[in-house]
Design an enzyme around this catalytic site. Structure first.
Site, PDB file in Angstrom:
ATOM      1  N   THR A 163       1.014  -1.287   0.169  1.00  0.00           N
ATOM      2  CA  THR A 163      -0.200  -0.267  -0.044  1.00  0.00           C
ATOM      3  C   THR A 163       0.884   1.364   0.355  1.00  0.00           C
ATOM      4  OG1 THR A 163      -1.536  -0.912   0.668  1.00  0.00           O
ATOM      5  CG2 THR A 163      -1.559   1.103   1.609  1.00  0.00           C
ATOM      6  N   ARG A 200     -14.773  -6.863  -0.074  1.00  0.00           N
ATOM      7  CA  ARG A 200     -13.877  -5.798   1.023  1.00  0.00           C
ATOM      8  C   ARG A 200     -13.255  -4.603   0.625  1.00  0.00           C
ATOM      9  NH1 ARG A 200      -8.723  -4.648   2.299  1.00  0.00           N
ATOM     10  NH2 ARG A 200      -8.427  -4.564   4.609  1.00  0.00           N
ATOM     11  N   THR A 258      -0.949   2.127   6.527  1.00  0.00           N
ATOM     12  CA  THR A 258      -0.469   0.657   5.996  1.00  0.00           C
ATOM     13  C   THR A 258      -1.035  -0.066   7.405  1.00  0.00           C
ATOM     14  OG1 THR A 258       0.826  -0.503   4.447  1.00  0.00           O
ATOM     15  CG2 THR A 258       1.676   0.896   5.666  1.00  0.00           C
TER      16      THR A 258
HETATM   17  N1  ASP Z   1      -4.461  -1.318   4.783  1.00  0.00           N
HETATM   18  C1  ASP Z   1      -4.486  -1.821   3.630  1.00  0.00           C
HETATM   19  C2  ASP Z   1      -6.009  -2.560   3.459  1.00  0.00           C
HETATM   20  O1  ASP Z   1      -5.941  -3.182   4.882  1.00  0.00           O
HETATM   21  C3  ASP Z   1      -3.437  -2.772   3.654  1.00  0.00           C
HETATM   22  C4  ASP Z   1      -1.941  -2.160   3.322  1.00  0.00           C
HETATM   23  O2  ASP Z   1      -2.030  -1.719   3.750  1.00  0.00           O
HETATM   24  O3  ASP Z   1      -1.478  -3.829   3.447  1.00  0.00           O
HETATM   25  O4  ASP Z   1      -6.600  -2.275   2.694  1.00  0.00           O
END
Ligand code: ASP
Length: 316
Positions: free
Chosen positions: A180, A208, A231
């Site tokens: 992310t 989702r 993230t």
């Molecule tokens: N926070 C992001 C999500 O849950 C994923 C990530 O940051 O890796 O969609």
């Protein structure tokens, strides 16, 4: 936790178990080059007197184009093998914000988030309606194949074969899931902005939506406190309103950015079972990058253009 002063722009490229043994010297170089390139792209905007949100977009765009990161091209796949992209942006000066969730065709989801903010009265558009809005706005589109990289297809097949549901940063297969991307910036007028862009979690359920497009969970900006991009395992960031929580600890609790970010990300988030990290910047240029995971792709740049890039947790 890294703490720096004099920062004008910072980025993350995802938090998780970034294993040195899985990182070849070439891959390590590619990541660092991509992160430095994004920092410089954002800095160029600020140095020319551009606004914080313009710098955020300029830094995130190349990361969305890079297959190394879980955003735009190279995004993780959902359980149906499709990409569903989420992004958001917020301005510290006005509190204006825009976001998209579950979009499938826009090359730069962060630009779609900006258009929701500037061209509609809404904050968040999702799914087919958001895709329709994006097409009407004339934003650059890409074919579905453009987003899908072979390592994400392999990752999905492995998760399905092992019957592992959506992957948390520390979970099996996590070596492939990070990425992310997010950015916080401070412009010459003293205004802050934050933006985040992601493909979400690998093998997520269709529909989702994680924290990244949820204002207050994955992204927040207020000039009187800070700009934050998060993230990690999104459900936990939503439940704890992590980005807004850092702001609230500063505004109502009188905490500095360091204490506020530590309390939210290093104490409250893991207390609830979550993991991940963030980049957070205040309006005086004080910057922190806390994370609970072994590593987080991250970097920052000062007004003179001095770049710092880090990957592992033990790098100084
Ligand atoms: N926070 C992001 C999500 O849950 C994923 C990530 O940051 O890796 O969609």
């Amino acid at each position: 936790m890294e703490v720096r002063d004099g920062v004008v722009l910072a980025i993350h490229g995802g938090a998780g178990t970034i294993l040195r043994e899985r990182m070849t010297p070439e891959l390590d170089r590619e990541y660092r080059t991509a992160l430095a390139g994004a920092l410089l792209a954002g800095h160029q905007v600020l140095a020319a007197g551009g606004r914080a949100e313009e710098a955020v977009v300029a830094a995130i765009r190349p990361l969305e184009d890079s297959p190394l990161f879980n955003a735009g091209r190279g995004a993780v796949l959902n359980d149906d093998g499709a990409v569903e992209l989420d992004a958001s942006i917020m301005l510290g000066s006005s509190g204006m914000a825009g976001a998209v969730a579950g979009v499938t065709r826009v090359r730069h989801p962060i630009e779609a988030a900006v258009r929701v903010m500037t061209e509609t009265e809404h904050v968040l558009l999702a799914g087919p309606g958001a895709d329709r809005f994006i097409a009407q706005q004339g934003l650059e589109l890409a074919e579905p194949e453009w987003f899908v990289s072979p390592h994400r297809e392999l990752q999905l097949r492995q998760l399905q074969a092992e019957d592992v549901s959506q992957v948390a940063p520390e979970g099996p297969g996590s070596g492939h899931k990070f990425g992310t991307v997010g950015c916080v910036a401070l412009d010459i007028a003293g205004h802050l902005a934050a933006g985040t862009s992601t493909g979400g979690m690998a093998r997520k359920a269709w529909g989702r939506v994680g924290d990244s497009p949820v204002i207050g969970a994955g992204t927040w900006a207020a000039d009187e406190t800070c700009a934050v991009s998060c993230t990690g395992h999104g459900e936990f960031f939503i439940r704890k309103a992590i980005a807004h929580q850092i702001h609230a600890r500063m505004l109502h609790g009188g905490a500095g950015i360091e204490e506020a970010a530590r309390g939210a990300v290093l104490e409250d988030l893991p207390d609830g079972g979550g993991s991940g990290g963030c980049v957070a910047l205040d309006a005086r240029g004080r910057f922190v990058a806390p994370f609970t995971t072994p590593g987080m792709y991250r970097g920052w740049i000062d007004a003179r253009g001095q770049v710092t890039v880090r990957i592992h947790g033990d790098e100084r």
